[in-house]
Design an enzyme around this catalytic site. Structure first.
Site, PDB file in Angstrom:
ATOM      1  N   LYS A 223      -7.244   0.427  -0.868  1.00 40.54           N
ATOM      2  CA  LYS A 223      -7.620  -0.001   0.492  1.00 40.54           C
ATOM      3  C   LYS A 223      -7.009  -1.395   0.726  1.00 40.54           C
ATOM      4  O   LYS A 223      -6.066  -1.774   0.062  1.00 40.54           O
ATOM      5  CB  LYS A 223      -9.133   0.014   0.656  1.00 40.54           C
ATOM      6  CG  LYS A 223      -9.726   1.424   0.590  1.00 40.54           C
ATOM      7  CD  LYS A 223      -9.275   2.268   1.768  1.00 40.54           C
ATOM      8  CE  LYS A 223      -9.798   3.691   1.701  1.00 40.54           C
ATOM      9  NZ  LYS A 223      -9.161   4.547   2.715  1.00 40.54           N
TER      10      LYS A 223
ATOM     11  N   ARG B 128       0.821  -1.224   0.000  1.00 45.46           N
ATOM     12  CA  ARG B 128       0.000   0.000   0.000  1.00 45.46           C
ATOM     13  C   ARG B 128       0.855   1.275   0.000  1.00 45.46           C
ATOM     14  O   ARG B 128       1.965   1.286   0.508  1.00 45.46           O
ATOM     15  CB  ARG B 128      -0.983  -0.054   1.188  1.00 45.46           C
ATOM     16  CG  ARG B 128      -1.982  -1.195   0.985  1.00 45.46           C
ATOM     17  CD  ARG B 128      -2.997  -1.279   2.079  1.00 45.46           C
ATOM     18  NE  ARG B 128      -3.850  -0.106   2.130  1.00 45.46           N
ATOM     19  CZ  ARG B 128      -4.694   0.147   3.115  1.00 45.46           C
ATOM     20  NH1 ARG B 128      -4.807  -0.704   4.121  1.00 45.46           N
ATOM     21  NH2 ARG B 128      -5.441   1.226   3.098  1.00 45.46           N
TER      22      ARG B 128
ATOM     23  N   GLN C 286      -6.049   9.701   7.219  1.00 47.91           N
ATOM     24  CA  GLN C 286      -4.776   9.123   7.667  1.00 47.91           C
ATOM     25  C   GLN C 286      -3.632  10.084   7.386  1.00 47.91           C
ATOM     26  O   GLN C 286      -2.735  10.261   8.211  1.00 47.91           O
ATOM     27  CB  GLN C 286      -4.539   7.782   6.972  1.00 47.91           C
ATOM     28  CG  GLN C 286      -5.573   6.742   7.377  1.00 47.91           C
ATOM     29  CD  GLN C 286      -5.362   5.408   6.700  1.00 47.91           C
ATOM     30  OE1 GLN C 286      -4.453   5.252   5.893  1.00 47.91           O
ATOM     31  NE2 GLN C 286      -6.201   4.443   7.022  1.00 47.91           N
TER      32      GLN C 286
ATOM     33  N   SER D 168      -7.750  12.309   2.774  1.00 49.80           N
ATOM     34  CA  SER D 168      -7.402  11.161   3.605  1.00 49.80           C
ATOM     35  C   SER D 168      -7.194  11.583   5.050  1.00 49.80           C
ATOM     36  O   SER D 168      -6.306  12.385   5.355  1.00 49.80           O
ATOM     37  CB  SER D 168      -6.119  10.508   3.071  1.00 49.80           C
ATOM     38  OG  SER D 168      -5.542   9.683   4.065  1.00 49.80           O
TER      39      SER D 168
ATOM     40  N   ASP E  76     -15.300   3.741   3.812  1.00 54.41           N
ATOM     41  CA  ASP E  76     -15.161   2.317   4.150  1.00 54.41           C
ATOM     42  C   ASP E  76     -16.457   1.534   3.931  1.00 54.41           C
ATOM     43  O   ASP E  76     -16.482   0.315   4.114  1.00 54.41           O
ATOM     44  CB  ASP E  76     -14.715   2.171   5.608  1.00 54.41           C
ATOM     45  CG  ASP E  76     -13.275   2.628   5.796  1.00 54.41           C
ATOM     46  OD1 ASP E  76     -12.547   2.736   4.797  1.00 54.41           O
ATOM     47  OD2 ASP E  76     -12.889   2.888   6.955  1.00 54.41           O
TER      48      ASP E  76
ATOM     49  N   ARG F 218     -10.908  -2.410  -3.890  1.00 54.21           N
ATOM     50  CA  ARG F 218     -12.307  -2.729  -3.563  1.00 54.21           C
ATOM     51  C   ARG F 218     -13.246  -2.567  -4.753  1.00 54.21           C
ATOM     52  O   ARG F 218     -14.354  -3.111  -4.726  1.00 54.21           O
ATOM     53  CB  ARG F 218     -12.778  -1.898  -2.355  1.00 54.21           C
ATOM     54  CG  ARG F 218     -12.152  -2.408  -1.084  1.00 54.21           C
ATOM     55  CD  ARG F 218     -12.666  -1.713   0.158  1.00 54.21           C
ATOM     56  NE  ARG F 218     -12.098  -2.389   1.324  1.00 54.21           N
ATOM     57  CZ  ARG F 218     -11.956  -1.845   2.524  1.00 54.21           C
ATOM     58  NH1 ARG F 218     -12.357  -0.596   2.729  1.00 54.21           N
ATOM     59  NH2 ARG F 218     -11.444  -2.534   3.524  1.00 54.21           N
TER      60      ARG F 218
HETATM   61  C1  S3P Z   1      -9.048   5.870   8.630  1.00 52.23           C
HETATM   62  C2  S3P Z   1      -9.151   6.647   7.516  1.00 52.23           C
HETATM   63  C3  S3P Z   1      -9.612   6.137   6.202  1.00 52.23           C
HETATM   64  C4  S3P Z   1     -10.295   4.781   6.329  1.00 52.23           C
HETATM   65  C5  S3P Z   1      -9.569   3.855   7.249  1.00 52.23           C
HETATM   66  C6  S3P Z   1      -9.448   4.451   8.636  1.00 52.23           C
HETATM   67  C7  S3P Z   1      -8.562   6.485   9.873  1.00 52.23           C
HETATM   68  O1  S3P Z   1      -8.502   6.005   5.351  1.00 52.23           O
HETATM   69  O2  S3P Z   1     -10.423   4.187   5.058  1.00 52.23           O
HETATM   70  O3  S3P Z   1     -10.240   2.616   7.340  1.00 52.23           O
HETATM   71  O4  S3P Z   1      -8.714   5.890  10.954  1.00 52.23           O
HETATM   72  O5  S3P Z   1      -8.011   7.605   9.805  1.00 52.23           O
HETATM   73  P1  S3P Z   1      -8.003   7.236   4.448  1.00 52.23           P
HETATM   74  O6  S3P Z   1      -7.864   8.344   5.359  1.00 52.23           O
HETATM   75  O7  S3P Z   1      -6.693   6.850   3.845  1.00 52.23           O
HETATM   76  O8  S3P Z   1      -9.078   7.389   3.417  1.00 52.23           O
END
Ligand code: S3P
Length: 440
Positions: free
Chosen positions: A345, A126, A172, A170, A318, A349
């Protein structure tokens, strides 16, 4: 559960009952990370004891944080303070979890010692540059391998705050930059192209940080310390999503899902299902710490196909595997666009769901950034057959729910990773009326 396990899901026609889903995965990861660098003891009830969160727990322990599991779904995190983490002395294995790896990259970028992050076969493929690149702009030294793990973070002599316009919506990435920003000499601002989940921001505020937020912009003033706190983790909206779809496409009295986190940056699926004609009610609103919680009542409804509004995509990111199952049972065509993130992901998906839907007799067309699904609004939208989940937990759970409109049994392969987010999915699914059996 052995890595090779599978589900056999027999056709059923009705759902009924009151269920609870386990704690929120995003919030559970953040509890361990922020609790670990706070001062004092952070206590969380409703913590998700899934493989992903246990990988974060193991990593935080290896970095010197004492974490007690004081009861089922209860943790006490003995914070070591912002500067108290210690080198692990070995690579930290983040398992299947992209969230754990990207957020830990941010947390470790400002430490004085070096770290290495690895993961399972899916995670090792990833993209990690999306988190590493902004942290480098802050002064971190981070290496990836062709953009992928292992992620090697060198000991830092200090980071500087930046103003970062993220090219990708994102949470994250936003969170990795904010966690790096805790160690920066000046404020850090992240601007997102679209609003994404804001659990990091809410939790940083609970830990006493100063954050200024406007629509899709957040500015963190580096704190002197984080103060430990106590809270309840709400049920995971993303785990509840399978039952929102199940209660909509099944017959019977439908379902009530208790204690679900309804943070508006997570609930895009409610809006999408409402546009499709679903009968969902969000009742009994309350709060768990900084997060809103409610019960969700879902009744059977005749769904219609729609073009999913693109602004809802990051707010339901998600939930698309489950939504695709709903779309396959709707009147007419459903089109999803602007969702290219689904390709990176735990599996691709779009491709994996299309392969599974086609195996069950549903017509669909893969688009570069989404999918077109031709709904079959009969009692038997799906033929039954064999699905390969490609080790993706959400694909496995989504096709389990398809059994509510299936002519024959569905066998779902490679389901062990359901334990990364929803360890007792078969048990909760049975309580909702599904017939999910686990085989080795
Ligand atoms: C998440 C953010 C999302 C999500 C992941 C959990 C998080 O990812 O898909 O399951 O806890 O910040 P992205 O921010 O990369 O979209």
């Amino acid at each position: 559960m052995q890595r090779s396990s599978h589900y056999v899901v027999q056709p059923v026609t009705v759902t009924a009952g009151v269920i609870r889903v386990p704690g929120d995965k995003s919030i559970s990861h953040r509890t361990l990370m922020l609790g670990g660098i706070a001062e004092g003891v952070t206590e969380a009830r409703g913590f998700l004891e899934s493989e992903d969160c246990l990988a974060t727990m193991k990593a935080m322990r290896a970095l010197g944080v004492r974490i007690e599991q004081t009861g089922p779904q209860e943790v006490r995190v003995h914070g070591v303070g912002l500067r108290g983490l210690k080198a692990a002395g070995h690579a930290l294995d983040m398992g299947n979890s992209g969230t754990a790896m990207r957020l830990m990259t941010g947390l470790l970028a400002g430490q004085s010692f070096s770290s290495e992050l690895i993961g399972d076969a899916s995670l090792m493929k990833r993209p990690m540059e999306r988190a590493a690149a902004p942290l480098r702009l802050m002064g971190a030294t981070i290496e990836t391998t062709d953009g992928r793990p292992p992620v090697r973070i060198s000991g830092s002599r200090g980071l500087s705050g930046i103003r970062y316009e993220s090219p990708v919506a994102s949470a994250q990435v936003k969170s990795a930059v904010l966690l790096g920003g805790l160690y920066a000499s000046g404020p850090t601002t992240v601007i997102e192209p679209a609003v994404t989940r804001d659990h990091t921001e809410r939790m940083l505020l609970s830990f006493g940080c100063r954050l200024d937020t406007a629509h899709s912009e957040v500015r963190l003033t580096p704190p002197v310390r984080l103060e430990a706190c106590a809270f309840d983790v709400p049920g995971d909206f993303s785990s509840a999503a399978f039952f929102m779809v199940g209660g909509s496409i099944g017959g019977g009295r439908g379902l009530t899902i208790k204690g679900v986190g309804v943070n508006p940056t997570r609930t895009g699926l409610l809006d999408i299902l409402a546009l499709m004609g679903a009968d969902l009610k969000v009742v009994n609103h309350r709060s768990a710490g900084a997060e809103p919680v409610a019960d969700i009542e879902v009744r059977p409804a005749r769904l219609r196909g729609i073009h999913v509004p693109e602004h809802l995509v990051p707010l339901a990111i998600d939930e698309f595997p489950a939504l695709f199952v709903a779309a396959a049972c709707a009147d007419g065509e459903t089109v999803v666009t602007g969702a290219e993130e689904l390709r990176v992901k735990e599996s691709d998906r779009i491709a994996v769901m299309a392969e599974g839907l086609e195996a069950l007799g549903v017509e669909c067309e893969v688009l570069p950034d989404g999918i077109r699904i031709q709904g079959r609004p009969s009692d038997a939208a799906f033929s039954g057959g064999e699905i390969d989940s490609h080790g993706d937990h959400r694909i496995a759970m989504s096709f389990s729910v398809a059994s509510l409109r299936s002519q024959a049994a569905i066998r779902i392969l490679d389901v062990a990773n359901v334990a990364t987010s929803f360890p007792d999915f078969p048990g909760v699914a049975r309580a909702a009326g599904l017939d999910v059996r686990v085989g080795q």
